[in-house]
Design a protein around this motif. Sequence first.
Motif, PDB file in Angstrom:
ATOM      1  N   GLY A  12       0.564  -0.148   2.545  1.00 25.90           N
ATOM      2  CA  GLY A  12       0.304   1.255   2.228  1.00 25.90           C
ATOM      3  C   GLY A  12       1.387   1.887   1.373  1.00 25.90           C
ATOM      4  N   GLY A  13       1.210   3.176   1.074  1.00 23.57           N
ATOM      5  CA  GLY A  13       2.104   3.893   0.171  1.00 23.57           C
ATOM      6  C   GLY A  13       3.542   3.949   0.635  1.00 23.57           C
ATOM      7  N   SER A  44      -1.225  -0.253  -2.144  1.00 28.42           N
ATOM      8  CA  SER A  44      -1.460   1.146  -2.508  1.00 28.42           C
ATOM      9  C   SER A  44      -0.491   1.533  -3.617  1.00 28.42           C
ATOM     10  CB  SER A  44      -1.223   2.060  -1.300  1.00 28.42           C
ATOM     11  OG  SER A  44      -2.206   1.887  -0.325  1.00 28.42           O
ATOM     12  N   THR A  50      -0.432   9.078  -5.940  1.00 26.61           N
ATOM     13  CA  THR A  50      -1.797   9.554  -6.173  1.00 26.61           C
ATOM     14  C   THR A  50      -1.842  11.073  -6.209  1.00 26.61           C
ATOM     15  OG1 THR A  50      -2.718   7.579  -5.098  1.00 26.61           O
ATOM     16  CG2 THR A  50      -4.197   9.457  -5.386  1.00 26.61           C
ATOM     17  N   GLU A 133      -1.875   2.472  -8.428  1.00 29.97           N
ATOM     18  CA  GLU A 133      -1.921   1.093  -7.938  1.00 29.97           C
ATOM     19  C   GLU A 133      -1.605   0.091  -9.047  1.00 29.97           C
ATOM     20  OE1 GLU A 133      -3.623   3.306  -4.650  1.00 29.97           O
ATOM     21  OE2 GLU A 133      -3.803   3.473  -6.828  1.00 29.97           O
ATOM     22  N   PHE A 198      -7.747   0.658  -4.082  1.00 31.13           N
ATOM     23  CA  PHE A 198      -8.241   1.989  -4.452  1.00 31.13           C
ATOM     24  C   PHE A 198      -9.369   2.010  -5.480  1.00 31.13           C
ATOM     25  CE2 PHE A 198      -7.075   6.313  -6.478  1.00 31.13           C
ATOM     26  CZ  PHE A 198      -7.877   7.013  -5.596  1.00 31.13           C
ATOM     27  N   SER A 215      -7.743   2.346  -0.660  1.00 35.43           N
ATOM     28  CA  SER A 215      -6.885   1.159  -0.742  1.00 35.43           C
ATOM     29  C   SER A 215      -6.999   0.308   0.519  1.00 35.43           C
ATOM     30  CB  SER A 215      -5.429   1.565  -0.979  1.00 35.43           C
ATOM     31  OG  SER A 215      -5.238   1.939  -2.322  1.00 35.43           O
ATOM     32  N   ASP A 216      -7.062   0.948   1.678  1.00 39.10           N
ATOM     33  CA  ASP A 216      -7.262   0.188   2.919  1.00 39.10           C
ATOM     34  C   ASP A 216      -8.618  -0.504   2.903  1.00 39.10           C
ATOM     35  OD1 ASP A 216      -4.803   0.902   3.863  1.00 39.10           O
ATOM     36  OD2 ASP A 216      -5.511   2.268   5.408  1.00 39.10           O
TER      37      ASP A 216
END
Length: 453
Positions: A12-13, A44, A50, A133, A198, A215-216
């Motif tokens: 993740g981010g 991500s 984002t 991404e 994403f 993204s997940d």
Amino acid sequence: MTTNNIAVLKFGGTSMGTAETMNICADVISNKIKQKEKPFVVVSAVSKMTDTLIKLLELAKNNKKHDLNTVFQASKDRHFEILKNLTKNAELIEKYSKIINAKFAHLFEILNGIILTSDYSEKTQAYVLSYGEDLSSDLMELCLIENGIKGKKINSNKLVKTHGSYLSSDVDFIKTKRAFSKIAKEIENGTIFVMTGFFGGGIDNEIMLLGRGGSDFSGSIAGIALNAKIVEIWTDADGVMSADPRIIKEAKSWEEMNKDIASEMARAGAKVLHPKTISASFYKIDILIRNLFNRAFNGTLINSKLYGDGVKGVVSDDDYSILHLENQDMFGSAGFVAKIGIIAKENNISLDMTTTSETSISFTIKTKTLNKVALKAFNSIADFSIVEDVVKVSVIGENISNNQILEKLFTALKSSKIEPLMISMGHSNNNIGIIIKKNDKVKTIESLHKAFF
């Protein structure tokens, strides 16, 4: 669980936020390789990127060049700071500096194009938002190479085949599986692909987003397409918890959870999960939610097993409104609810909780979806009133629609002097939804969590 040895790892981010956290990701990947597993990595954007891209789009749309330049340069500087902290190798710094520079230059051209031409189409927005991404995957490829891992970046629009809306597209799994099959041999031979999350690709691989939080979902898509052994979602929380730990400090982390319960929690607003991420579990692929910053905890394993009755979580979702429609003429008549559905569909409004009587209907919708056109249409078929600034609190669990659970719930609400505005129970027996005033949110969650945990 499948028999192959592919593990999809989605970072993740926050995992992508700094060179330090990227190196922790590389260590996770390295451990998988040592365990004879074959990692497939999905990333991500760098944390908050984002949101930054959304802001840049708005600034370009409103012709605010000075502010745009400031935000743009700060974002570019941040990516270069990460790059230079990932390696001291002058050759690699030069190579990836050229890559990152070229992409920021192209992004700047697009943003200036919006200013000059007022092209704010969904296609243009999707293309701009994909840069997060696209850039982070370049940095992760560099990170893996620096850590001695055979990393290879690949854009998801070449693999995840989509159709529909540019900003929230649907996946064509038949075409997607076919696309992934073309890289199966490289995975088998030890290539560690780093795929952008994403977004997917439509006709001619044009960029199409999977929606916010997609993204997940990209991780699950890759898991399904590769028939993976497991999909691991690496985030900044200790798996799926009994409540938001920012509100309930003593919230419980679950080691295992049934996919249907996890899906209910995601749809109800649990921030650690995107609802579509659970899709892999319906293909008999286990999903593991892990905390990159607390690797001592094994996380939450989501699968098809049943883990017993009882409440598993108290989840909240903000920014709702109640719309109440009343028409005495609907008594004994047919078609009134159908008219409401048509209006909702025409205005892209999703109805959530609903209660009805012979002459009225009340339902909750996201406040941001309210618009004058829809309200005028609703008013043409009934008198209406709106209650804004309400919150949905959901009690989630297995077989919880029974007197024992309901007694605890109403006792907790009564003792805390909380007046629910709406209550709904589904036939699944897994979810009891309560609509409350926004000011009662924290008190409600604390009260219910204390009652059940």
